[in-house]
Scaffold this motif. Sequence first.
Motif, mmCIF file in Angstrom:
data_model
loop_
_atom_site.group_PDB
_atom_site.id
_atom_site.type_symbol
_atom_site.label_atom_id
_atom_site.label_comp_id
_atom_site.label_asym_id
_atom_site.label_seq_id
_atom_site.Cartn_x
_atom_site.Cartn_y
_atom_site.Cartn_z
ATOM 1 N N SER A 154 56.549 14.521 -42.136
ATOM 2 C CA SER A 154 56.970 15.569 -42.901
ATOM 3 C C SER A 154 57.203 14.401 -44.431
ATOM 4 C CB SER A 154 58.258 16.519 -42.365
ATOM 5 O OG SER A 154 59.324 16.306 -42.900
ATOM 6 N N SER A 155 56.197 15.451 -45.060
ATOM 7 C CA SER A 155 56.421 15.226 -46.815
ATOM 8 C C SER A 155 57.089 15.688 -47.669
ATOM 9 C CB SER A 155 55.236 14.363 -46.890
ATOM 10 O OG SER A 155 54.118 15.551 -46.561
ATOM 11 N N GLY A 156 57.008 15.492 -48.577
ATOM 12 C CA GLY A 156 58.451 16.747 -49.019
ATOM 13 C C GLY A 156 59.457 16.761 -49.220
ATOM 14 N N GLY A 157 59.798 18.562 -49.500
ATOM 15 C CA GLY A 157 61.245 18.474 -49.383
ATOM 16 C C GLY A 157 62.282 17.723 -50.059
ATOM 17 N N ASP A 306 65.064 7.454 -39.946
ATOM 18 C CA ASP A 306 64.104 7.980 -41.031
ATOM 19 C C ASP A 306 64.392 9.389 -41.263
ATOM 20 O OD1 ASP A 306 63.090 5.537 -41.708
ATOM 21 O OD2 ASP A 306 61.263 5.749 -39.348
ATOM 22 N N TYR A 307 64.299 9.966 -43.148
ATOM 23 C CA TYR A 307 64.312 11.360 -42.872
ATOM 24 C C TYR A 307 62.449 11.951 -43.550
ATOM 25 C CZ TYR A 307 69.031 11.603 -42.542
ATOM 26 O OH TYR A 307 70.306 12.756 -42.116
ATOM 27 N N GLY A 308 62.248 12.431 -42.477
ATOM 28 C CA GLY A 308 61.019 12.079 -42.616
ATOM 29 C C GLY A 308 59.737 11.443 -43.698
ATOM 30 N N ARG A 309 59.024 11.610 -44.357
ATOM 31 C CA ARG A 309 58.472 10.434 -45.358
ATOM 32 C C ARG A 309 58.938 10.633 -46.878
ATOM 33 N NH1 ARG A 309 51.905 9.699 -43.466
ATOM 34 N NH2 ARG A 309 52.489 9.069 -41.158
ATOM 35 N N LEU A 310 60.038 10.878 -47.181
ATOM 36 C CA LEU A 310 61.102 11.296 -48.391
ATOM 37 C C LEU A 310 61.807 9.413 -48.186
ATOM 38 C CD1 LEU A 310 62.262 12.166 -50.622
ATOM 39 C CD2 LEU A 310 63.511 13.500 -49.623
ATOM 40 N N VAL A 311 62.527 9.472 -47.097
ATOM 41 C CA VAL A 311 63.527 8.600 -47.545
ATOM 42 C C VAL A 311 63.722 7.895 -45.873
ATOM 43 C CG1 VAL A 311 66.061 8.091 -47.251
ATOM 44 C CG2 VAL A 311 65.351 9.677 -49.038
ATOM 45 N N SER A 355 57.177 0.638 -44.308
ATOM 46 C CA SER A 355 58.173 2.015 -44.572
ATOM 47 C C SER A 355 56.900 2.433 -45.216
ATOM 48 C CB SER A 355 59.320 1.796 -45.492
ATOM 49 O OG SER A 355 59.703 3.284 -46.035
ATOM 50 N N PRO A 356 56.878 4.012 -44.766
ATOM 51 C CA PRO A 356 56.015 5.196 -45.172
ATOM 52 C C PRO A 356 56.823 5.905 -46.128
ATOM 53 C CG PRO A 356 56.990 5.862 -42.461
ATOM 54 C CD PRO A 356 57.075 4.334 -42.947
ATOM 55 N N ALA A 357 57.951 6.062 -46.162
ATOM 56 C CA ALA A 357 58.431 6.868 -47.063
ATOM 57 C C ALA A 357 58.660 6.130 -48.451
ATOM 58 C CB ALA A 357 60.315 6.283 -46.655
ATOM 59 N N HIS A 477 79.839 9.399 -54.947
ATOM 60 C CA HIS A 477 78.290 9.154 -55.997
ATOM 61 C C HIS A 477 77.845 10.389 -54.941
ATOM 62 C CE1 HIS A 477 78.388 5.081 -57.549
ATOM 63 N NE2 HIS A 477 79.578 5.866 -58.135
ATOM 64 N N LEU A 478 77.051 11.443 -55.484
ATOM 65 C CA LEU A 478 76.097 12.060 -55.041
ATOM 66 C C LEU A 478 74.698 11.669 -55.598
ATOM 67 C CD1 LEU A 478 76.766 14.399 -53.413
ATOM 68 C CD2 LEU A 478 76.798 15.730 -55.236
ATOM 69 N N PHE A 479 73.533 12.308 -54.535
ATOM 70 C CA PHE A 479 72.658 11.903 -54.929
ATOM 71 C C PHE A 479 71.404 12.721 -54.420
ATOM 72 C CE2 PHE A 479 74.246 7.941 -54.114
ATOM 73 C CZ PHE A 479 74.412 7.179 -55.016
ATOM 74 N N ASP A 480 70.945 13.129 -55.089
ATOM 75 C CA ASP A 480 69.548 14.580 -55.178
ATOM 76 C C ASP A 480 68.438 13.755 -54.881
ATOM 77 O OD1 ASP A 480 71.640 17.006 -53.992
ATOM 78 O OD2 ASP A 480 72.041 16.706 -56.535
ATOM 79 N N ILE A 481 68.008 14.146 -54.091
ATOM 80 C CA ILE A 481 66.784 12.663 -53.753
ATOM 81 C C ILE A 481 65.676 13.561 -53.201
ATOM 82 C CG2 ILE A 481 65.790 11.123 -52.299
ATOM 83 C CD1 ILE A 481 68.913 9.965 -51.634
ATOM 84 N N GLY A 482 64.976 13.710 -53.904
ATOM 85 C CA GLY A 482 63.074 14.683 -54.378
ATOM 86 C C GLY A 482 61.825 13.565 -54.138
ATOM 87 N N GLN A 483 60.787 14.151 -54.078
ATOM 88 C CA GLN A 483 60.015 13.002 -54.301
ATOM 89 C C GLN A 483 59.917 12.616 -55.280
ATOM 90 O OE1 GLN A 483 56.994 12.634 -52.036
ATOM 91 N NE2 GLN A 483 58.087 12.980 -50.895
ATOM 92 N N SER A 484 60.063 13.264 -56.436
ATOM 93 C CA SER A 484 60.265 12.321 -58.101
ATOM 94 C C SER A 484 60.778 11.702 -58.967
ATOM 95 C CB SER A 484 59.409 13.303 -58.766
ATOM 96 O OG SER A 484 60.379 14.601 -58.932
#
Length: 522
Positions: A154-157, A306-311, A355-357, A477-484
């Motif tokens: 999966s990608s995105g998210g 691995d969290y999909g292809r995000l992380v 890594s594909p992430a 610390h709090l992280f919101d991780i997206g594609q960009s």
Amino acid sequence: MPAADAARSALTGRRRFLAGSAVALGAAATVQLPFSGAASAAAPALPDGLFRLGIASGDPLPDAVVLWTRLAPDPLNGGGMPDAPVTVEWQIAEDERFRTIVRHGTESAVPERAHSVHADAKGLKPDHRYWYRFRCGGQVSPVGRTRTAPDPLSSGGKLRIALASCQNWQQGYFTPYADMRAQDPDLVLFVGDYIYESTPSAAAVRVHEGHGEPYTLGQYRNRYAQYRTDPDLQAIHAQAPWVVTFDDHEVDNDYAGQVPQDPAKQSHEAFVARITAAYQAYYEHMPVRAAQVPNGPHVQMYRRFDYGRLVRLNVLDTRQFRSNQVTTQAGAEDPKLTMLGARQKEWLLQGLHRSPAQWNIIASQIMMAETDLKLGAGKLWYYDAWDGYQVERNALMAELQKVHNPVVLSGDRHLTMISDLKKDFAHPSSAVVGAEFVGTSISSGGDQDLAAFHKEWDPLKADNPHWKVIDAHRGYHLFDIGQSSVDAQVRVVDTVLSRKAKASTLARLQVRSGRPGVQLLR
């Protein structure tokens, strides 16, 4: 509670649990599943309060998650369980009221493992929220919530991670966890110092159990049990899955490999026995898989998620394989020294380069960026961190330059220290190869004098131009991780000296895809 009311409560809990039980081999079913009469007949009589240490989940995969509990009605005195195996049932459901049970099973909680349970619940849906609970001896645990990782393709998210470390029972309450729970992370990443092995202090905010440092398995079990009774810690464990690794205080301050901090006082044989006890107690109290069962003084803690292809999350072990800590600048530049050991280093580099992430995160117990503690010319490094292993650190920095979007998440320092990672820290103009967030402590260090901290540390900024934020509040610390981007918040509390604290955002930062380093937003 009167005895009659307690009996009715236990019976009601048992009926609710039985009513919610279901067979689920693939699609969820709604057939009631009574408990085995043979199992019930064989079970010994058990005391009340089996689930006083709470519940937890961890190491989520796309189709599985570990469910943890430990039966301990008398937590600080060995647990209080009979010296016999006990059958524990677990359930995992699609809803909080357990109308739709999707998986269930039983585990044998044995005295050799402190009656801990590590149920690997498999056959789950990717990127899915679940609820879980345990039952034993007619008693039902609190309900926990967990979440699986996304499908590998999966990608995105998006992914919200909370970074935590360094929770010293004696130096403060674990108040940052109340705010962390309100922020509702998808995953809690804990990078070390879950307990402290220090002796009890009568002057402490709350006093460690026991009469000295833990050395034996029983002593380590009691210390973990004490920490596990903290209500804020229990609540965040029950709300989100955790990925954990240890640092030094789970065993002995500043130990390296099988070398203690005080070799003159702890023989090699005695320290190996201490490591063996500490690692077993660690496993018994953490939501980790059977792959993390220790083999004497050895345990497999570095691992990858691995969290999909995000992380891609690479979790390091920077204690078990490191060379003995040095105390001089010349020693820190010895090319023979290693932090990771050859096998772990190869594993890390292969995982990063293949890594594909979109984001490649490294969870390091100790700080990777340089800390130069000497004003002006020359260097004075912080040797317990990667500064003490300069050649290996610099080689890793060169490798990170070839990795897509590397971000390092660390702990240990009891400070917030957010930095650019440089290819060569000796040259300020050297290329930026990544970003590092050193999370502050949950409670270690207590409420520091912030004015004194900045008076001491602010003058060092000129010698450490890669630092973006340094601070001495307690928090996480709090992280919101997206594609960009990775959008980060430094969440802090105003005190850990009382159970009530006010939380706020000290700073907001961002790491942008394709742009190594970190930008301070405010």
